[in-house]
Write an enzyme that holds these catalytic residues in place. Structure first.
Site, PDB file in Angstrom:
ATOM      1  N   ASP A 174      80.345  24.702  12.901  1.00  0.00           N
ATOM      2  CA  ASP A 174      80.258  23.867  14.103  1.00  0.00           C
ATOM      3  C   ASP A 174      79.497  22.569  13.863  1.00  0.00           C
ATOM      4  OD1 ASP A 174      80.935  23.505  16.822  1.00  0.00           O
ATOM      5  OD2 ASP A 174      78.922  24.073  17.450  1.00  0.00           O
ATOM      6  N   SER A 201      82.125  20.782  23.365  1.00  0.00           N
ATOM      7  CA  SER A 201      83.157  21.677  22.839  1.00  0.00           C
ATOM      8  C   SER A 201      83.694  22.594  23.937  1.00  0.00           C
ATOM      9  CB  SER A 201      82.588  22.528  21.704  1.00  0.00           C
ATOM     10  OG  SER A 201      82.065  21.712  20.671  1.00  0.00           O
ATOM     11  N   GLN A 257      89.032  23.124  16.767  1.00  0.00           N
ATOM     12  CA  GLN A 257      88.180  22.993  17.942  1.00  0.00           C
ATOM     13  C   GLN A 257      88.740  21.915  18.860  1.00  0.00           C
ATOM     14  OE1 GLN A 257      83.754  21.444  18.413  1.00  0.00           O
ATOM     15  NE2 GLN A 257      83.712  23.607  17.821  1.00  0.00           N
TER      16      GLN A 257
END
Length: 367
Positions: free
Chosen positions: A230, A302, A354
């Site tokens: 991430d 996100s 993502q």
């Protein structure tokens, strides 16, 4: 970061565990119910972010699910949704649901909860080792050959001692349109990940209820990879458009002004933001952008995160891995990013996607 953001007093850090193992350590809450865990230590809230670092929720959900499966099963995919911003001042409870236990595949869902509300949810699938058969189809995207290998350094940012991993940015590749640009970096966990299984399973191992093969701690490497996946992910959309967030001095000062930590923590944050600003300036120069078009990021968060683990036992997360990110699409206030991760030997070990909200600050109408 609060020192009282855990439900149970944090245990002592084990000297044979790496920093990322200690950060991701979970504690079982057997008195509350089966398959419920909580974070053993406070979680990182990145400067300027709405909540905790998303990689922490991803990795700890994976660790919680891994604690409920046999050691000869390995995760091959996880599909995650960020529901609410995680609060670093409040403990997280991870609830694991044993959806299905098959001969070749096992399915788990995990919900991360704070104050009774779900802040993060994921569904994970595990595959039994060797169940694919002796003969299989095989192909993989090759690791780029034009990337400079990382130097043998121990830390890339001396001021950021609390982060359990280090990264080294590479030059931008394919400097054409935003959809063609590729952003690369080397990443690895700091220190050496231990050979013993995570503490969350120690009682089961001692009692003999779970089998463990000596020296097999691949689950810790998978959780570490999930944590690092991430890093700078949805920010790729802004970066390929040269939408700098912290190269603007005003943004740094506004972030520091809203910070509630100590003077020492504020100074660490300043250095962290200034380092990001320096990297943004370097990327602007690499892409040949010299003028500011006035666009500013108003909101970037996100929405979901998916990881496909291709070779889950073919890497060490404490050795350099190359990540390559690109954004095939952005529009309607959202953006999509694809990330590929190779180990140091060029084996493709994971592919991640993502999608996130990427909204610009709207200019006021002059009418």
């Amino acid at each position: 970061m609060s020192t009282h953001a855990t439900l149970i007093k944090p245990p002592k850090s084990l000297p044979h565990h790496s920093p990322i193992e200690n950060v991701l350590q979970l504690l079982p809450l057997v008195d509350i119910g089966p398959d419920i865990y909580t974070n053993a230590r406070p979680l990182w809230h990145p400067p300027g972010a709405r909540g905790i670092f998303g990689g922490a929720a991803i990795a700890q959900c994976l660790s919680a699910a891994q604690a409920t499966i046999p050691i000869d099963f390995t995760v091959h995919s996880m599909h995650c949704y960020f529901v609410l911003a995680g609060n670093s001042e409040i403990p997280i409870l991870y609830h694991v649901e044993r959806v299905r236990d098959g001969k070749s595949f096992i399915t788990r869902t995990v919900q991360a909860r704070q104050r009774g509300k779900c802040i993060f949810t994921t569904t994970l699938s595990f595959m039994k080792e060797g169940s694919g058969g002796a003969q299989t189809v095989h192909h993989a995207v090759r690791m780029p050959s034009d990337v400079t290998p990382p130097p043998p350094v121990t830390r890339t940012r001396a001021f950021d001692d609390d982060r359990p991993f280090e990264s080294l940015r590479c030059s931008v590749a394919n400097r054409g349109s935003p959809s063609e640009r590729q952003l690369r970096q080397w990443v690895r966990a700091v220190g050496r990940i231990s050979e013993c299984p995570p503490n969350v399973r120690e009682e089961e191992l001692v009692s003999g209820r779970r089998a463990h093969r000596p020296g097999d701690n691949h689950q810790a490497h998978l959780s570490a990879l999930a944590y690092m996946s991430d890093s700078y992910f949805i920010g790729t959309v802004a970066r390929v458009h040269n939408l700098n967030r912290f190269a603007n001095r005003r943004n740094i000062e506004n972030t520091l002004r809203a910070f509630k930590g100590s003077d020492t923590e504020r100074e660490q944050m300043r250095k962290y933001l200034e380092e990001i600003a320096r990297e943004e300036d370097e990327e602007r120069e690499e892409m040949g952008k010299t003028e500011d078009d006035g666009r500013r990021v108003g909101m970037m968060v996100s929405l979901d995160h998916t990881i496909y683990f291709h070779n889950p036992r073919a890497f060490r997360a404490d050795e350099w891995m190359l990540t390559e990110m690109e954004s095939p699409w952005a529009g309607d206030g959202r953006g999509l990013v694809v990330q590929r991760i190779w180990n140091k030997d060029g084996i493709l070990i994971a592919t991640c996607t993502q999608e996130g909200v990427v909204r610009l600050k709207q200019q006021e109408s002059k009418l």
